[in-house]
Design an enzyme around this catalytic site. Structure first.
Site, PDB file in Angstrom:
ATOM      1  CE1 TYR A  67      -3.178   2.961   0.546  1.00 43.37           C
ATOM      2  CE2 TYR A  67      -2.881   2.632   2.981  1.00 43.37           C
ATOM      3  CZ  TYR A  67      -3.449   3.463   2.017  1.00 43.37           C
ATOM      4  OH  TYR A  67      -4.118   4.593   1.954  1.00 43.37           O
ATOM      5  CB  CYS A  68       0.694   4.274   0.251  1.00 46.27           C
ATOM      6  SG  CYS A  68       1.660   5.959   0.065  1.00 46.27           S
ATOM      7  CG  LEU A  69       7.230   4.754   0.496  1.00 46.57           C
ATOM      8  CD1 LEU A  69       7.751   4.963  -0.883  1.00 46.57           C
ATOM      9  CD2 LEU A  69       7.732   5.923   1.643  1.00 46.57           C
TER      10      LEU A  69
END
Length: 567
Positions: free
Chosen positions: A298-300
């Site tokens: 998720y995300c980074l």
């Protein structure tokens, strides 16, 4: 001395580079000053808008009722939706502001010779100034606020002052926002049962208890971003992605990142990969005996997972059965509005901020995110809380958002220079352990999620992985933003998504072409992901034990573990 001087400047400027802003305004101003044709266009535009406003006022005065508006606000601008704004003189005030806003947008864009980045920064800066002086922000020009003051006999201002002093005290004392106490980690939120089965200097690995008699033989590893606490994916019982996955018959492992201190200033991206997903894969393999593992980021955390997966593919490691990327960028040439805060001068300021303490504090990042949506996250909140005296009720997602983390100097500097600014990963220059990795090596089936109103990882940027690998990709575009779009449990009202699959070695469609062929569905994208995971999994088997003492991974603390509680 240079670091110290720039760090002092960063404290004064709130972490933004005044040099970038000055360069942008100078680039815009000088080119506008030498563009007499554009000046004439803007003068004519200003005159026409003035005449439109005068016509509106005249028609309102003659007809005695509100005529059709001279200008409509943008779809995302809800400041003037209350019917009170349709009555004189506030209708004229709001119309004048919106016309002025339109004119300034035209004045700061499409000026020949101005660089795209400087144009974006200039337009953004002017938009912030306009938002600051919007008529909604002042008692004399806001009819809704005036009515609130009259209805409460002025007590709303007293309540607002109390809220302001309470928030100021909490900010100065380093205390969490009001209402967070009702959402305690390990009790109301981050409470899915499980055990920590691995702890190293950068992360704890949590294995969650099974909730079904049998589970799929392929465990699911989730790699969250370290810019946030992991439990956005394990919020309350009704919207916990972890609980939902275990209920679908999956064995779930979650990385919980250590909140860095000054001692971690030299931890870099290689450290996060080696001690994060790669260490987690070794542990999961030893604990469960699984030969194949589903991995989700998720995300980074998704960016890191892509890097780790490319390194594993380079080295011939075939343990990853599939990859899932949730609001995660792998190509950064068009990062969206967040790119406003990233150029050489801005990174220099950020590095100076980190240099003194060895990390970037969460508050220093949060300010930039808030400015991207200043209407909703700054000015409307000030209006509602401090002038109308109404404090927004805390919820689990807001409590999570207030639980910030830090990022170490070396890692964040490398991320900004090599990934965000240099785009090294997409362009084949990124190195892991000194050797280059390529996203073209990703051949596992891939499930990707973008969100419609994402200001952090715009879905068109997320979609670009289609151009970098020929693997099968099932792409989902869901309603909501970077956080709320991911926390989209089945049964959540007003959720919808589009979905389409690019087959292995199939043609890579542009975002617009993809949208034209994608199927529209109502409901939560979680169900589509669960079905996709099941398609790529084996027949259910007996669940593994929590941890494996013989393999060197004994069950330790109960979930949520120790690292998530670090401040």
């Amino acid at each position: 001395m240079d670091h110290a001087a720039r760090a002092a400047l960063a404290q004064f400027s709130g972490g933004l580079s005044p040099i970038t802003i000055a360069q942008s305004l100078a680039d815009w101003g000088l080119h506008l000053a030498t563009s007499p044709g554009r000046q004439m266009q803007l003068a004519g535009k200003g005159l026409r808008k003035g005449l439109r406003l005068a016509e509106y006022v005249a028609r309102a005065g003659l007809a005695g009722e509100t005529p059709p508006p001279a200008v409509e606000p943008l779809p995302q601008d809800h400041r003037f939706t209350d019917p009170a704004w349709q009555k004189a003189p506030f209708d004229t005030i709001s119309q004048a502001f919106l016309l002025q806003q339109q004119w300034w947008h035209a004045a700061t864009t499409c000026i020949g010779g101005v660089s795209a980045h400087h144009e974006a920064v200039t337009s953004f800066t002017v938009r912030q100034l306009l938002d600051m002086v919007a008529p909604t922000n002042f008692i004399a020009t806001n009819p809704v606020l005036q009515k609130r003051i009259m209805d409460t006999g002025g007590h709303c201002l007293i309540d607002g002052a109390r809220h302001f002093l309470d928030d100021l005290r909490r900010t100065l004392g380093g205390d969490p926002p009001a209402g967070v106490d009702g959402f305690k980690v390990g009790e109301q939120i981050a409470a899915a049962p499980g055990r920590v089965v691995l702890r190293n200097e950068l992360m704890e690995l949590i294995q969650y208890e099974p909730t079904t008699d049998k589970v799929r033989p392929e465990p699911v590893l989730i790699v969250p971003a370290w810019i946030m606490k992991y439990y956005i994916l394990d919020l309350s019982e009704h919207n916990s992605l972890v609980r939902w996955l275990t209920a679908q018959g999956f064995t779930v492992f979650m990385v919980s990142w250590h909140n860095p201190t000054s001692n971690d200033r030299n931890k870099d991206m290689d450290d996060y990969g080696r001690l994060g997903p790669l260490a987690a894969l070794d542990a999961i393999t030893a604990i469960t005996g699984a030969q194949r593992i589903h991995a989700a980021g998720y995300c980074l955390g998704g960016t890191l997972l892509a890097i780790a997966a490319a390194a594993l593919a380079r080295d011939g490691d075939k343990r990853l059965a599939s990859l899932t990327f949730m609001a995660a960028q792998t190509e950064f040439s068009e990062p969206g509005e967040l790119g406003l805060f990233i150029d050489e001068a801005q990174i220099d300021v950020i590095e100076a901020m980190m240099w003194t303490r060895g990390y970037l504090a969460s508050g220093q990042m949060g300010g930039a995110f808030q400015m991207l949506r200043s209407n909703d996250l700054i000015w409307s909140r000030i209006l509602t809380t401090y002038l109308m005296g109404e404090r927004e009720a805390m919820n689990d997602l807001m409590a999570w958002n207030a639980d910030g983390t830090r990022m170490p100097y070396a890692m964040h500097s490398e991320y900004l220079w090599k990934l965000f600014l240099g785009n090294d990963l997409a362009e084949g220059r990124y190195r892991v352990d000194g050797r280059p990795v390529s996203l073209s090596a990703l051949r596992q089936p891939i499930f990707m999620v973008g969100t419609e109103t994402d200001h952090v990882a715009p879905w068109r940027s997320v979609h670009k992985l289609h151009m970098l690998t020929s693997a099968e990709i099932r792409f989902v575009l869901t309603s909501g933003g970077h956080n709320a779009g991911i926390v989209s449990e089945p049964g959540h009202p007003h959720r919808h998504y589009h979905i389409a699959t690019r087959p292995e070695d199939g043609a890579a469609l542009s975002p617009d072409e993809w949208m034209a062929v994608a199927e529209a569905r109502q409901g939560s994208w979680w169900t589509a992901w669960g079905e996709w995971l099941a398609e790529h999994s084996g027949e259910p088997v007996a669940p593994p034990s929590l941890g494996n003492v013989e393999a060197g991974y004994p069950p330790r603390d109960a979930a949520p573990g120790h690292y998530v509680l670090e401040r």
